[in-house]
Design a protein around this motif. Sequence first.
Motif, PDB file in Angstrom:
ATOM      1  N   ALA A 130       0.493  -1.263   0.098  1.00  8.64           N
ATOM      2  CA  ALA A 130      -0.087   0.125  -0.397  1.00  8.64           C
ATOM      3  C   ALA A 130       0.861   0.753   0.127  1.00  8.64           C
ATOM      4  O   ALA A 130       1.729   1.725   1.303  1.00  8.64           O
ATOM      5  CB  ALA A 130      -0.761  -0.293   1.377  1.00  8.64           C
ATOM      6  N   ARG A 131       0.939   2.161  -0.576  1.00  8.23           N
ATOM      7  CA  ARG A 131       1.379   3.154  -0.715  1.00  8.23           C
ATOM      8  C   ARG A 131       0.728   4.217   0.279  1.00  8.23           C
ATOM      9  O   ARG A 131       2.008   4.605   0.709  1.00  8.23           O
ATOM     10  CB  ARG A 131       0.544   4.073  -2.115  1.00  8.23           C
ATOM     11  CG  ARG A 131       1.286   5.334  -2.345  1.00  8.23           C
ATOM     12  CD  ARG A 131       1.004   6.475  -3.526  1.00  8.23           C
ATOM     13  NE  ARG A 131       1.297   7.754  -3.552  1.00  8.23           N
ATOM     14  CZ  ARG A 131       1.176   8.512  -3.097  1.00  8.23           C
ATOM     15  NH1 ARG A 131      -0.460   8.516  -2.396  1.00  8.23           N
ATOM     16  NH2 ARG A 131       1.239   9.825  -3.439  1.00  8.23           N
ATOM     17  N   SER A 132      -0.064   4.020   0.906  1.00  7.81           N
ATOM     18  CA  SER A 132      -0.407   4.721   2.578  1.00  7.81           C
ATOM     19  C   SER A 132       0.547   5.162   3.450  1.00  7.81           C
ATOM     20  O   SER A 132       0.803   5.373   4.126  1.00  7.81           O
ATOM     21  CB  SER A 132      -1.494   4.289   2.875  1.00  7.81           C
ATOM     22  OG  SER A 132      -1.932   2.848   2.352  1.00  7.81           O
ATOM     23  N   GLY A 137       2.020  -0.545   9.286  1.00 13.59           N
ATOM     24  CA  GLY A 137       2.431  -1.504   8.922  1.00 13.59           C
ATOM     25  C   GLY A 137       2.892  -2.869  10.248  1.00 13.59           C
ATOM     26  O   GLY A 137       3.147  -2.675  11.215  1.00 13.59           O
ATOM     27  N   GLU A 138       2.226  -3.621   9.394  1.00 14.71           N
ATOM     28  CA  GLU A 138       2.564  -5.122  10.239  1.00 14.71           C
ATOM     29  C   GLU A 138       2.860  -6.546   9.364  1.00 14.71           C
ATOM     30  O   GLU A 138       2.673  -6.219   8.201  1.00 14.71           O
ATOM     31  CB  GLU A 138       0.836  -5.234  11.517  1.00 14.71           C
ATOM     32  CG  GLU A 138      -0.251  -5.263  10.227  1.00 14.71           C
ATOM     33  CD  GLU A 138      -1.212  -4.836  11.974  1.00 14.71           C
ATOM     34  OE1 GLU A 138      -2.203  -6.332  11.525  1.00 14.71           O
ATOM     35  OE2 GLU A 138      -1.407  -4.308  12.407  1.00 14.71           O
ATOM     36  N   GLY A 139       3.526  -7.396   9.862  1.00 14.78           N
ATOM     37  CA  GLY A 139       3.301  -8.707   9.138  1.00 14.78           C
ATOM     38  C   GLY A 139       4.548  -8.746   8.290  1.00 14.78           C
ATOM     39  O   GLY A 139       5.297  -8.256   8.480  1.00 14.78           O
ATOM     40  N   ARG A 198       9.488   2.449   8.665  1.00  9.05           N
ATOM     41  CA  ARG A 198       9.396   3.501   9.877  1.00  9.05           C
ATOM     42  C   ARG A 198      10.593   4.749   9.835  1.00  9.05           C
ATOM     43  O   ARG A 198      11.117   4.657   8.666  1.00  9.05           O
ATOM     44  CB  ARG A 198       9.804   3.179  11.386  1.00  9.05           C
ATOM     45  CG  ARG A 198      11.493   1.706  10.436  1.00  9.05           C
ATOM     46  CD  ARG A 198      11.682   1.299  12.667  1.00  9.05           C
ATOM     47  NE  ARG A 198      12.899   0.442  11.744  1.00  9.05           N
ATOM     48  CZ  ARG A 198      14.217   0.729  11.880  1.00  9.05           C
ATOM     49  NH1 ARG A 198      14.588   2.102  12.187  1.00  9.05           N
ATOM     50  NH2 ARG A 198      14.980   0.083  11.613  1.00  9.05           N
ATOM     51  N   PRO A 199      10.367   6.257  10.139  1.00 11.11           N
ATOM     52  CA  PRO A 199      11.360   6.657  10.074  1.00 11.11           C
ATOM     53  C   PRO A 199      12.131   6.347  10.371  1.00 11.11           C
ATOM     54  O   PRO A 199      12.582   5.379  11.456  1.00 11.11           O
ATOM     55  CB  PRO A 199      10.467   8.309  11.225  1.00 11.11           C
ATOM     56  CG  PRO A 199       9.076   7.850  11.532  1.00 11.11           C
ATOM     57  CD  PRO A 199       9.153   6.489  11.023  1.00 11.11           C
ATOM     58  N   GLY A 200      13.542   6.551  10.310  1.00  9.03           N
ATOM     59  CA  GLY A 200      15.310   5.943  10.813  1.00  9.03           C
ATOM     60  C   GLY A 200      15.778   7.340  10.898  1.00  9.03           C
ATOM     61  O   GLY A 200      15.385   8.632  10.985  1.00  9.03           O
ATOM     62  N   HIS A 246      12.590   4.033   6.727  1.00 11.97           N
ATOM     63  CA  HIS A 246      12.815   2.632   6.509  1.00 11.97           C
ATOM     64  C   HIS A 246      12.335   1.951   6.398  1.00 11.97           C
ATOM     65  O   HIS A 246      10.965   1.718   6.488  1.00 11.97           O
ATOM     66  CB  HIS A 246      13.545   1.416   8.033  1.00 11.97           C
ATOM     67  CG  HIS A 246      15.220   2.441   7.600  1.00 11.97           C
ATOM     68  ND1 HIS A 246      15.346   2.741   9.283  1.00 11.97           N
ATOM     69  CD2 HIS A 246      15.971   3.586   7.251  1.00 11.97           C
ATOM     70  CE1 HIS A 246      16.510   2.797   9.716  1.00 11.97           C
ATOM     71  NE2 HIS A 246      17.003   3.981   8.199  1.00 11.97           N
ATOM     72  N   ILE A 247      12.234   0.860   4.863  1.00 14.51           N
ATOM     73  CA  ILE A 247      11.266  -0.242   4.343  1.00 14.51           C
ATOM     74  C   ILE A 247      11.751  -1.927   4.963  1.00 14.51           C
ATOM     75  O   ILE A 247      13.121  -1.977   4.667  1.00 14.51           O
ATOM     76  CB  ILE A 247      10.763   0.093   3.416  1.00 14.51           C
ATOM     77  CG1 ILE A 247      10.600   1.781   2.899  1.00 14.51           C
ATOM     78  CG2 ILE A 247       9.938  -1.018   2.977  1.00 14.51           C
ATOM     79  CD1 ILE A 247      10.382   1.750   1.327  1.00 14.51           C
TER      80      ILE A 247
END
Length: 129
Positions: free
Chosen positions: A48-50, A61-63, A68-70, A76-77
């Motif tokens: 998801a772009r969101s 996010g989960e899973g 998150r901000p790094g 960071h993805i």
Amino acid sequence: MNVLSPDHGAARLVVWIRHDPGDPLAVRLDFAPAEGPDEGGAATWVFARSLLEDGVVRTVGEGDVRVRPGDAGETHIELASLYGSCVVRFRTDTLCSFLSLTQTRPYDVSLRIRTELDRTLNAILGRRD
């Protein structure tokens, strides 16, 4: 990007972030070996772009996908699968520019969703468009 795997050692990958206006709610991360996609294939993650929009300011996010901000102006993805995990780091200002360029008007998205939903329901119920 460098990826470290306990089973396979270190590898260098090239990562492309992409957005298809035909699928306005999603983004893709395409991974390929630095030597080129013919040297071992490529992998694609679609999410998801969101997650990107929200992840530049807070952990979401989960899973298998978390954003998150790094540190030092990075976002960071984190990607996880049965085969392992990795973290892709983007400069937050670059990611925000990407998000701005791929912004879709809410009306366009809701119209597309309604159209696809109507078409799907008509197919399920055996009605013609």
